[in-house]
Design a protein around this motif. Structure first.
Motif, PDB file in Angstrom:
ATOM      1  N   UNK A 561      40.560  23.153  80.336  1.00 46.68           N
ATOM      2  CA  UNK A 561      41.822  23.085  79.219  1.00 46.68           C
ATOM      3  C   UNK A 561      42.090  21.882  78.985  1.00 46.68           C
ATOM      4  N   UNK A 562      42.421  21.267  77.641  1.00 48.49           N
ATOM      5  CA  UNK A 562      42.948  20.115  77.304  1.00 48.49           C
ATOM      6  C   UNK A 562      44.157  20.162  76.459  1.00 48.49           C
ATOM      7  N   UNK A 563      45.180  19.520  76.588  1.00 48.14           N
ATOM      8  CA  UNK A 563      46.365  19.456  75.764  1.00 48.14           C
ATOM      9  C   UNK A 563      46.265  18.369  75.005  1.00 48.14           C
ATOM     10  N   UNK A 564      46.230  18.761  73.434  1.00 44.43           N
ATOM     11  CA  UNK A 564      46.004  17.651  72.314  1.00 44.43           C
ATOM     12  C   UNK A 564      47.069  18.034  71.281  1.00 44.43           C
ATOM     13  N   UNK A 565      47.112  16.883  70.390  1.00 50.14           N
ATOM     14  CA  UNK A 565      47.733  16.801  68.967  1.00 50.14           C
ATOM     15  C   UNK A 565      47.110  16.082  68.164  1.00 50.14           C
ATOM     16  N   UNK A 566      47.047  16.488  66.806  1.00 49.29           N
ATOM     17  CA  UNK A 566      46.521  15.629  65.807  1.00 49.29           C
ATOM     18  C   UNK A 566      46.860  15.966  64.287  1.00 49.29           C
ATOM     19  N   UNK A 567      46.744  15.242  63.579  1.00 53.84           N
ATOM     20  CA  UNK A 567      46.583  15.434  62.107  1.00 53.84           C
ATOM     21  C   UNK A 567      45.319  15.578  61.559  1.00 53.84           C
ATOM     22  N   UNK A 568      44.142  15.330  62.159  1.00 56.40           N
ATOM     23  CA  UNK A 568      43.066  15.092  61.800  1.00 56.40           C
ATOM     24  C   UNK A 568      41.911  16.105  62.091  1.00 56.40           C
ATOM     25  N   UNK A 583      30.181  18.554  78.470  1.00 56.53           N
ATOM     26  CA  UNK A 583      30.432  19.029  77.465  1.00 56.53           C
ATOM     27  C   UNK A 583      31.479  18.580  76.451  1.00 56.53           C
ATOM     28  N   UNK A 584      31.696  19.018  75.407  1.00 51.38           N
ATOM     29  CA  UNK A 584      32.488  18.585  74.271  1.00 51.38           C
ATOM     30  C   UNK A 584      33.622  19.613  73.932  1.00 51.38           C
ATOM     31  N   UNK A 585      35.051  19.160  73.944  1.00 55.39           N
ATOM     32  CA  UNK A 585      35.915  20.002  73.385  1.00 55.39           C
ATOM     33  C   UNK A 585      36.288  19.758  72.145  1.00 55.39           C
ATOM     34  N   UNK A 586      36.392  20.878  71.015  1.00 53.26           N
ATOM     35  CA  UNK A 586      36.891  20.736  69.814  1.00 53.26           C
ATOM     36  C   UNK A 586      38.352  20.439  69.808  1.00 53.26           C
ATOM     37  N   UNK A 587      38.780  19.528  69.106  1.00 50.82           N
ATOM     38  CA  UNK A 587      40.111  19.317  69.290  1.00 50.82           C
ATOM     39  C   UNK A 587      40.688  19.784  67.564  1.00 50.82           C
ATOM     40  N   UNK A 588      41.572  20.726  67.904  1.00 50.16           N
ATOM     41  CA  UNK A 588      42.020  21.418  66.433  1.00 50.16           C
ATOM     42  C   UNK A 588      42.935  20.365  65.837  1.00 50.16           C
ATOM     43  N   UNK A 589      43.361  20.553  64.637  1.00 53.80           N
ATOM     44  CA  UNK A 589      44.070  19.875  63.544  1.00 53.80           C
ATOM     45  C   UNK A 589      45.391  20.903  63.948  1.00 53.80           C
ATOM     46  N   UNK A 590      46.524  20.216  64.671  1.00 50.42           N
ATOM     47  CA  UNK A 590      47.643  20.942  65.136  1.00 50.42           C
ATOM     48  C   UNK A 590      48.646  20.922  64.233  1.00 50.42           C
ATOM     49  N   UNK A 591      48.462  19.969  63.246  1.00 51.11           N
ATOM     50  CA  UNK A 591      49.480  19.829  61.953  1.00 51.11           C
ATOM     51  C   UNK A 591      50.678  18.846  62.167  1.00 51.11           C
ATOM     52  N   UNK A 592      50.561  18.167  63.384  1.00 52.35           N
ATOM     53  CA  UNK A 592      51.567  17.076  63.565  1.00 52.35           C
ATOM     54  C   UNK A 592      51.176  16.265  64.921  1.00 52.35           C
ATOM     55  N   UNK A 593      51.762  15.258  65.043  1.00 52.10           N
ATOM     56  CA  UNK A 593      51.480  14.286  66.267  1.00 52.10           C
ATOM     57  C   UNK A 593      52.332  14.958  67.461  1.00 52.10           C
ATOM     58  N   UNK A 594      53.374  15.775  67.228  1.00 55.73           N
ATOM     59  CA  UNK A 594      54.114  16.284  68.227  1.00 55.73           C
ATOM     60  C   UNK A 594      54.104  17.777  68.233  1.00 55.73           C
ATOM     61  N   UNK A 595      53.074  18.224  67.547  1.00 53.83           N
ATOM     62  CA  UNK A 595      52.751  19.925  67.704  1.00 53.83           C
ATOM     63  C   UNK A 595      51.617  19.908  68.430  1.00 53.83           C
ATOM     64  N   UNK A 596      51.884  20.445  69.714  1.00 59.16           N
ATOM     65  CA  UNK A 596      50.734  20.517  70.704  1.00 59.16           C
ATOM     66  C   UNK A 596      50.075  21.743  70.833  1.00 59.16           C
ATOM     67  N   UNK A 597      48.842  21.838  71.098  1.00 59.35           N
ATOM     68  CA  UNK A 597      47.907  22.972  71.332  1.00 59.35           C
ATOM     69  C   UNK A 597      47.053  22.585  72.632  1.00 59.35           C
ATOM     70  N   UNK A 598      46.621  23.647  72.986  1.00 61.73           N
ATOM     71  CA  UNK A 598      45.587  23.688  74.210  1.00 61.73           C
ATOM     72  C   UNK A 598      44.335  24.012  73.812  1.00 61.73           C
ATOM     73  N   UNK A 599      43.248  23.154  73.931  1.00 67.38           N
ATOM     74  CA  UNK A 599      41.882  23.735  73.475  1.00 67.38           C
ATOM     75  C   UNK A 599      41.055  23.745  74.860  1.00 67.38           C
ATOM     76  N   UNK A 600      39.902  24.550  74.811  1.00 64.34           N
ATOM     77  CA  UNK A 600      39.198  25.015  76.057  1.00 64.34           C
ATOM     78  C   UNK A 600      37.909  24.718  75.843  1.00 64.34           C
TER      79      UNK A 600
END
Length: 673
Positions: A561-568, A583-600
């Motif tokens: 699990x990886x905790x990420x944030x991005x607008x891209x 392997x490679x984790x897809x980082x979702x567009x979380x909608x803001x630099x301070x809007x955090x999500x966990x990708x797996x």
């Protein structure tokens, strides 16, 4: 022919106008010590010497306009007699380059001291005087510097100006207090500069244009008043190297006045003078930690940068302290420039066996022999590094295993540099014979263990003479954990990447931390996190950048699990173990630099238990990365994500974040990507 010089001690017992002599020679008094030069000059009544037939033979005759060259013996005085043929005379005294400090005294026929001058360099010294009496006058040349030497002497009727000399013959000692009104003799433009004619307060203790008044302060008798912008005063000093607190006693009814203090051509500090409420309401203003980097015989100048200051005294208090050069500790791992040793002076931050810089460079004013380097790196190096000499550097060190490198040149065999960190001897580097003082090589000592952590002092000591030393560098031998080795399964914070530096434990494409946080001294862009967990996160994680983490990982199958944030969009994090891609984790567009999500990244298999190096690499730019965790796959199959950011990005945060229109860097994230 001039007879042998008159030793001061040989004149003991002759009652002078300054009181009976103690029988001590100039050699025992020393430069700038007690008694003052005036007291030394007047300790002998030259008129009584002239009357004593057994001593009069030691007095030489001088003729007007007849130059004389001779030698002053160490610790002695030369006494001359002359008969002026006019009212005005001028003495010109020119010491040789190697002649020590000397004093001149001009006496009337009764043995009274009329005027005096002071010679501290090989520049000519002029002593003019208007004589009120006829008859035989006397001139005394006294050795103050205890070294003697050659000089020439001429008495003429030429018109000249008094050379600058210490007031009352007293060289002002630093450390110590200097009364403002005791500036040097020498006149306008020489020992002082005053913008108005005469003393506006009337009569005082000195006949100059400087505005001296009886003080109403609790200390001293007089002070300088009406000190105007551009006016200055100079004082002949004998300064001891070291770190000082400088206190200035001032009064003013105006705000933000300034006094600049300098020694020779080097500015020491500028003192801000507060509004004390009145011209007679006195305060002491102190400027701390001012460095005088070498023992020196020079002049102190106090200059008013603004008008309306009353000035009573200046005091130098020596502080026995050692501080990093330019105020910044050097980081280990990293490179240390040899010439940037600590401030503090001889015996505190360095030890050098010869006085002065052999190469006379102006980079630093100490006894350490600094020269412009001819190596391919750096601007200066230490030359003439002699056996037993040492240099110290304030450092901020991380514990670990290092390779220690030193950049050196020498034509000698069997030379070494020994390194200490506080009380720990780190080891000794063998310095090879490089074949020339400008032929440089890098010598290495491998596997140096540093146990200390944080602020320490590094010492470099020469073992054997004749070494040129440019820099020392500590490089981590291999990846080492930031703290204790973490054991997985578990969580690792992104900012806890390994020690090792650029290209070893991390790769960052920009110099310095974009957020200027100061948490770790590296180029990785660490910021205070706005996620619901953790204190910091890695921001500005750019395409191709990577971080490595040493961890204890048992064999098994894991979900990462990886905790990420991005607008891209279409961003990824790639995970590798000991260089093999997991392997490679897809980082979702979380909608803001301070809007955090966990990708797996699910079902990752580790074949062998043990200590491994995990690498996390950015694919695509513009990722904020807080943490990653390894969870056993069997335990996480039914687990749902329950952690969400508790801090919601508001419109106000986005609009005022100073990170650009998208809230994070220029063009949203440090530029167009």
């Amino acid at each position: 022919m001039k007879l042998a010089g008159v030793a001061v001690a040989s004149l003991a017992g002759c009652a002078g106008k300054g009181g009976p002599t103690t029988g001590g020679s100039a050699a025992t008094v020393g430069y700038g010590g007690e008694p003052a030069v005036t007291t030394q000059l007047t300790a002998v009544d030259v008129s009584k010497v002239a009357e004593d037939a057994t001593k009069a033979r030691s007095i030489s005759s001088l003729s007007i306009d007849s130059p004389l060259s001779t030698t002053l013996s160490p610790g002695s005085s030369d006494l001359f007699a002359f008969r002026p043929d006019s009212e005005d005379v001028a003495v010109e005294f020119t010491p040789d380059t190697d002649t020590g400090v000397a004093a001149l005294g001009l006496f009337n026929p009764d043995g009274e001291l009329l005027s005096q001058a002071y010679a501290s360099s090989d520049a000519p010294v002029y002593l003019p005087e208007s004589l009120s009496a006829s008859g035989t006058h006397y001139l005394q040349v006294m050795d103050i510097g205890r070294s003697g030497g050659d000089y020439s002497l001429t008495i003429s009727t030429d018109s000249t100006t008094q050379s600058q000399s210490p007031y009352e013959g007293s060289v002002r000692a630093i450390p110590g207090r200097i009364q403002a009104q005791n500036f040097d003799i020498g006149g306008e433009g020489e020992a002082y500069h005053d913008t108005s004619g005469g003393n506006i307060y009337g009569s005082a203790n000195r006949d100059t244009d400087v505005d001296i008044r009886p003080t109403e302060d609790e200390s001293g008798k007089y002070n300088i008043g009406y000190f105007q912008a551009g006016e200055w005063l100079e004082y002949t000093i004998d300064a001891t190297s070291g770190t000082y607190d400088i206190s200035v006693r001032v009064a003013s009814a105006l705000s933000d006045g300034r006094l600049e203090l300098s020694i020779g051509d080097r500015s020491l500090t500028t003192v801000t003078v507060p509004n004390t409420g009145d011209w007679t309401s006195w305060e002491t203003v102190t400027v701390e930690d001012i460095e005088i980097e070498s023992d020196q015989q020079s002049t102190l100048r106090v200059e008013a940068l603004d008008s309306g200051v009353e000035f009573n005294w200046v005091e130098f208090e020596k502080i026995e302290t050692q501080k990093p050069y330019n105020g910044t500790r050097v980081t280990i791992p990293g490179r240390i420039k040899a010439q940037n040793f600590d401030t503090g002076g001889e015996g505190i931050s360095y030890s050098d066996t010869t006085a002065g810089n052999e190469y006379d460079t102006s980079y630093r004013d100490t006894d350490v022999d600094i020269r412009e380097t001819q190596d391919s790196t750096g601007e200066y190096n230490i030359g003439y590094f002699e056996d037993g000499e040492w240099l110290e550097y304030s450092v901020d060190v991380s514990p670990g295993q290092y390779d220690l490198r030193a950049r050196v040149a020498t034509t000698r065999d069997d030379r070494q540099l020994r390194f200490y960190l506080a009380d720990q001897e780190l080891g000794t580097i063998d310095v090879p014979n490089t074949g020339g003082w400008t032929t440089w090589e890098t010598a290495t000592l491998e596997d140096v263990t540093i146990d200390a952590d944080g602020q320490q002092v590094l010492r470099v000591e020469a073992v054997g003479s004749g070494i040129d030393f440019n820099w020392a560098e500590f490089e981590i031998a291999e990846n080492q954990p930031f703290d204790d080795v973490p054991t997985l399964p578990g969580r690792i914070q992104s900012q806890a990447y390994d020690l090792g530096g650029e290209g070893v434990s991390y790769h960052d494409t920009t110099a310095g931390n974009e957020y200027d946080l100061g948490y770790r001294g590296s180029d990785v862009d660490i910021r205070e996190t706005q996620d619901s967990s953790g204190t910091y996160n890695v921001g500005y994680f750019e395409d191709g950048e990577w971080l490595e983490y040493t961890a204890e990982v048992p064999a098994g199958t894991y979900d990462i699990n990886v905790r990420v944030a991005t607008t891209r969009d279409t961003r990824q994090l790639q995970f590798s173990l000991d260089g093999e891609q997991l392997g490679t984790v897809d980082v979702p567009n979380t909608g803001g630099w301070t809007a955090w999500e966990t990708a797996t990244l699910p079902d990752v298999t580790v074949q062998d238990s043990g200590t491994h190096v995990i690498q996390v690499k950015a694919i695509g730019s513009g990722i904020d990365f807080n943490w990653f965790e390894f969870n056993e796959a069997a335990e996480t199959e039914t687990t749902t994500e329950t952690e969400t950011a508790t801090e919601t990005e508001t419109a106000t945060e986005s609009d005022t974040d100073d990170f650009g229109s998208e809230g994070y860097g220029m063009d949203g994230y440090g530029g167009t990507q």
